[in-house]
Design an enzyme around this catalytic site. Structure first.
Site, PDB file in Angstrom:
ATOM      1  N   SER A  28       9.618-164.104  78.555  1.00  0.00           N
ATOM      2  CA  SER A  28      10.726-163.348  77.944  1.00  0.00           C
ATOM      3  C   SER A  28      10.307-162.643  76.664  1.00  0.00           C
ATOM      4  O   SER A  28       9.760-163.273  75.765  1.00  0.00           O
ATOM      5  CB  SER A  28      11.855-164.301  77.526  1.00  0.00           C
ATOM      6  OG  SER A  28      12.755-164.493  78.548  1.00  0.00           O
ATOM      7  N   HIS A  59      13.318-158.683  82.222  1.00  0.00           N
ATOM      8  CA  HIS A  59      12.107-158.994  82.982  1.00  0.00           C
ATOM      9  C   HIS A  59      11.826-157.823  83.913  1.00  0.00           C
ATOM     10  O   HIS A  59      12.624-157.532  84.797  1.00  0.00           O
ATOM     11  CB  HIS A  59      12.289-160.247  83.846  1.00  0.00           C
ATOM     12  CG  HIS A  59      12.272-161.525  83.073  1.00  0.00           C
ATOM     13  ND1 HIS A  59      11.159-162.319  83.001  1.00  0.00           N
ATOM     14  CD2 HIS A  59      13.223-162.133  82.343  1.00  0.00           C
ATOM     15  CE1 HIS A  59      11.447-163.378  82.249  1.00  0.00           C
ATOM     16  NE2 HIS A  59      12.690-163.288  81.837  1.00  0.00           N
ATOM     17  N   HIS A  81      12.125-167.259  88.578  1.00  0.00           N
ATOM     18  CA  HIS A  81      12.613-168.551  88.073  1.00  0.00           C
ATOM     19  C   HIS A  81      13.365-169.325  89.144  1.00  0.00           C
ATOM     20  O   HIS A  81      14.054-168.743  89.985  1.00  0.00           O
ATOM     21  CB  HIS A  81      13.559-168.334  86.881  1.00  0.00           C
ATOM     22  CG  HIS A  81      12.916-167.665  85.715  1.00  0.00           C
ATOM     23  ND1 HIS A  81      12.830-166.305  85.589  1.00  0.00           N
ATOM     24  CD2 HIS A  81      12.309-168.187  84.619  1.00  0.00           C
ATOM     25  CE1 HIS A  81      12.213-166.005  84.457  1.00  0.00           C
ATOM     26  NE2 HIS A  81      11.879-167.132  83.849  1.00  0.00           N
ATOM     27  N   TYR A  83      16.007-170.996  88.669  1.00  0.00           N
ATOM     28  CA  TYR A  83      17.460-170.850  88.515  1.00  0.00           C
ATOM     29  C   TYR A  83      18.018-169.603  89.183  1.00  0.00           C
ATOM     30  O   TYR A  83      19.221-169.433  89.315  1.00  0.00           O
ATOM     31  CB  TYR A  83      17.871-170.880  87.028  1.00  0.00           C
ATOM     32  CG  TYR A  83      17.277-169.789  86.162  1.00  0.00           C
ATOM     33  CD1 TYR A  83      17.689-168.460  86.268  1.00  0.00           C
ATOM     34  CD2 TYR A  83      16.289-170.091  85.225  1.00  0.00           C
ATOM     35  CE1 TYR A  83      17.146-167.466  85.479  1.00  0.00           C
ATOM     36  CE2 TYR A  83      15.744-169.106  84.424  1.00  0.00           C
ATOM     37  CZ  TYR A  83      16.176-167.802  84.552  1.00  0.00           C
ATOM     38  OH  TYR A  83      15.616-166.831  83.774  1.00  0.00           O
ATOM     39  N   GLU A  84      17.126-168.713  89.618  1.00  0.00           N
ATOM     40  CA  GLU A  84      17.607-167.534  90.329  1.00  0.00           C
ATOM     41  C   GLU A  84      18.019-167.869  91.757  1.00  0.00           C
ATOM     42  O   GLU A  84      18.627-167.053  92.440  1.00  0.00           O
ATOM     43  CB  GLU A  84      16.526-166.447  90.331  1.00  0.00           C
ATOM     44  CG  GLU A  84      16.281-165.898  88.937  1.00  0.00           C
ATOM     45  CD  GLU A  84      15.114-164.930  88.895  1.00  0.00           C
ATOM     46  OE1 GLU A  84      15.292-163.795  89.348  1.00  0.00           O
ATOM     47  OE2 GLU A  84      14.034-165.320  88.424  1.00  0.00           O
ATOM     48  N   ALA A 111       8.888-168.192  76.577  1.00  0.00           N
ATOM     49  CA  ALA A 111       9.741-168.452  75.426  1.00  0.00           C
ATOM     50  C   ALA A 111      10.271-169.856  75.617  1.00  0.00           C
ATOM     51  O   ALA A 111      10.608-170.247  76.730  1.00  0.00           O
ATOM     52  CB  ALA A 111      10.877-167.442  75.399  1.00  0.00           C
ATOM     53  N   MET A 209      12.340-173.095  80.976  1.00  0.00           N
ATOM     54  CA  MET A 209      12.825-173.018  82.370  1.00  0.00           C
ATOM     55  C   MET A 209      11.760-172.466  83.315  1.00  0.00           C
ATOM     56  O   MET A 209      12.093-171.928  84.375  1.00  0.00           O
ATOM     57  CB  MET A 209      14.071-172.121  82.418  1.00  0.00           C
ATOM     58  CG  MET A 209      15.171-172.513  81.447  1.00  0.00           C
ATOM     59  SD  MET A 209      16.504-171.312  81.443  1.00  0.00           S
ATOM     60  CE  MET A 209      17.445-171.841  80.001  1.00  0.00           C
ATOM     61  N   SER A 210      10.503-172.577  82.950  1.00  0.00           N
ATOM     62  CA  SER A 210       9.453-171.995  83.804  1.00  0.00           C
ATOM     63  C   SER A 210       8.149-172.755  83.605  1.00  0.00           C
ATOM     64  O   SER A 210       8.143-173.907  83.181  1.00  0.00           O
ATOM     65  CB  SER A 210       9.244-170.522  83.423  1.00  0.00           C
ATOM     66  OG  SER A 210       8.756-170.427  82.089  1.00  0.00           O
ATOM     67  N   ASN A 233      13.580-170.522  69.382  1.00  0.00           N
ATOM     68  CA  ASN A 233      14.814-171.098  68.801  1.00  0.00           C
ATOM     69  C   ASN A 233      14.634-172.601  68.671  1.00  0.00           C
ATOM     70  O   ASN A 233      13.780-173.186  69.332  1.00  0.00           O
ATOM     71  CB  ASN A 233      16.007-170.811  69.727  1.00  0.00           C
ATOM     72  CG  ASN A 233      15.770-171.335  71.148  1.00  0.00           C
ATOM     73  OD1 ASN A 233      15.059-170.701  71.936  1.00  0.00           O
ATOM     74  ND2 ASN A 233      16.327-172.486  71.449  1.00  0.00           N
ATOM     75  N   HIS A 245      20.545-165.940  74.753  1.00  0.00           N
ATOM     76  CA  HIS A 245      19.356-165.226  75.224  1.00  0.00           C
ATOM     77  C   HIS A 245      18.928-164.133  74.249  1.00  0.00           C
ATOM     78  O   HIS A 245      17.749-163.813  74.139  1.00  0.00           O
ATOM     79  CB  HIS A 245      19.652-164.638  76.613  1.00  0.00           C
ATOM     80  CG  HIS A 245      18.444-164.086  77.302  1.00  0.00           C
ATOM     81  ND1 HIS A 245      17.317-164.849  77.550  1.00  0.00           N
ATOM     82  CD2 HIS A 245      18.172-162.853  77.815  1.00  0.00           C
ATOM     83  CE1 HIS A 245      16.416-164.105  78.171  1.00  0.00           C
ATOM     84  NE2 HIS A 245      16.907-162.893  78.339  1.00  0.00           N
TER      85      HIS A 245
HETATM   86  N1  HPA Z   1      15.860-174.111  76.331  1.00  0.00           N
HETATM   87  C1  HPA Z   1      15.382-173.729  77.519  1.00  0.00           C
HETATM   88  N2  HPA Z   1      14.710-172.610  77.709  1.00  0.00           N
HETATM   89  C2  HPA Z   1      14.519-171.822  76.653  1.00  0.00           C
HETATM   90  C3  HPA Z   1      14.989-172.141  75.374  1.00  0.00           C
HETATM   91  C4  HPA Z   1      15.715-173.357  75.212  1.00  0.00           C
HETATM   92  O1  HPA Z   1      16.174-173.721  74.112  1.00  0.00           O
HETATM   93  N3  HPA Z   1      14.614-171.133  74.544  1.00  0.00           N
HETATM   94  C5  HPA Z   1      13.932-170.252  75.291  1.00  0.00           C
HETATM   95  N4  HPA Z   1      13.870-170.654  76.571  1.00  0.00           N
END
Ligand code: HPA
Length: 270
Positions: A28, A59, A81, A83-84, A111, A209-210, A233, A245
Site C-alpha cells: 500500500s 493498488h 489479498h 480479504y478480497e 504497510a 493483512m498480507s 500507524n 486506510h
Molecule cells: N492492521 C492491519 N493491517 C494494517 C494495519 C493495521 O493496523 N496498518 C496497515 N495495514
C-alpha cells in the site's frame, strides 16, 4: 492449480521473455517504485489468463519487468489479498508465478500496524519471522510436488543472509531499521485492541493483512525471501485515533522516498 499456474506462465511468456532474478511485491502506498525503474515490459494482471485481479483502491494491478541498476527484476504493482475473497492458493499464485518466471530472490513489502510499543508511524521494520495462526496456510490442498515438498520447513522463512543485506542497506541509507515479527490477520477490518494485546503476548511486533502467506509459498518452492514493513500507524487501541486506510496511505507516501532508496540498495546488494 498447477495447471492454472502454468497457464499464467505461458500467458506472460507470450508477452515477454524477460527473465528476472529478483521479484518485488509493493505494498500500500509504495506502488510507484516501479515507475522509476528501467522498464522492459509491462503485463497487466487482467491480460494474464486465469490471474486473480486486485480490487483495492490505490493498488495497481500489473507486473513491471525491468532493471534496477543492472539487476533484472519483476515488480508486482498491487498484490492479491485474502480479504478480497480469493482462496489462499489464488492469493499466492502471483508469487509462484514470479518464481516460475525465474526469480530466485523475493522482496516482500507492506504497510503494517505497529504492535511493538517502541515503534512509530514511518518506521521501517525488517521482518525476522512471522505468525500466521489467524489465516489458513496457502499450502493447504493437494501439494504441488513440482514446486516443493508436502511438509516444508519454516524455520528460516526470512533468509538470514538477506536480513544482513537489509540491515547493511538501511545503515548506509541512515535508516534506523526496526526488526520484528509480523502477524498476519485476514482483514479487511482492522484488529480489535484485544487482538493487538494478543499479538503482543504472542511475540508479534507488527500486524497486517498480507505478506506472510506469500513468504510461505515462496519458501515452499525454495525461493530466498526478505520482508520489509512500513509501520504506517499504531495498531488498534494504542492511540486515541481510529484506524483508517487514508492514514495508512499518507504515512506510506510520506516515507516513500526513503523506502525507494532502501529497496534499491537491497536489490543491488542481494
Ligand atoms: N492492521 C492491519 N493491517 C494494517 C494495519 C493495521 O493496523 N496498518 C496497515 N495495514
Amino acid at each position: 492449480m498447477y495447471k492454472k499456474l502454468m497457464t499464467c506462465v505461458s500467458s506472460v511468456r507470450e508477452k515477454t521473455d524477460f527473465k528476472p532474478e529478483v521479484g518485488l511485491i509493493l505494498g500500500s502506498g509504495l506502488g510507484d517504485y516501479a515507475d522509476g525503474i528501467k522498464t522492459e515490459a509491462v503485463v497487466e494482471y487482467s491480460d494474464i489468463e486465469g490471474f486473480p485481479v486486485s480490487t483495492v483502491k490505490g493498488h495497481k494491478g500489473r507486473f513491471v519487468f525491468g532493471y534496477v541498476e543492472d539487476v533484472p527484476v519483476v515488480i508486482m504493482q498491487g498484490r492479491v489479498h485474502y480479504y478480497e475473497g480469493y482462496d489462499m492458493s489464488e492469493v499466492v499464485l502471483p508469487i509462484r508465478l514470479m518464481g516460475m518466471l525465474g526469480a530466485k530472490k523475493i522482496i516482500l513489502t507492506n504497510a503494517a500496524g505497529g504492535v511493538n510499543e517502541t515503534y512509530s508511524p514511518g518506521d521501517f521494520m525488517m521482518i525476522t519471522d512471522h505468525i500466521t495462526t489467524a489465516v489458513p496456510s496457502p499450502l493447504i490442498g493437494p501439494n504441488m510436488d513440482e514446486l516443493g515438498e508436502r511438509f516444508p520447513d519454516m524455520s528460516e522463512v526470512y533468509s538470514k543472509r538477506l536480513q544482513e543485506v537489509v540491515r547493511k542497506a538501511a545503515n548506509e541509507c541512515g535508516i534506523a531499521l526496526k526488526e520484528g515479527v509480523y502477524v498476519q490477520f485476514t482483514g479487511p477490518n482492522y484488529e480489535t485492541p484485544a487482538e493487538i494485546r494478543m499479538c503482543r503476548a504472542w511475540g508479534g511486533d507488527a500486524v497486517g493483512m498480507s505478506t506472510a502467506c506469500e513468504a510461505m509459498a515462496a519458501r515452499h518452492m525454495g525461493l530466498e525471501v526478505c520482508g520489509i514493513s512500513c509501520i504506517t500507524n499504531l495498531a488498534a487501541g494504542m492511540s486515541q485515533v481510529q484506524l483508517n486506510h487514508k492514514e495508512v496511505q499518507e504515512t506510506a507516501d510520506r516515507v516513500s522516498e526513503q523506502f525507494k532508496k532502501l529497496v534499491t540498495k537491497v536489490i543491488v546488494n542481494m
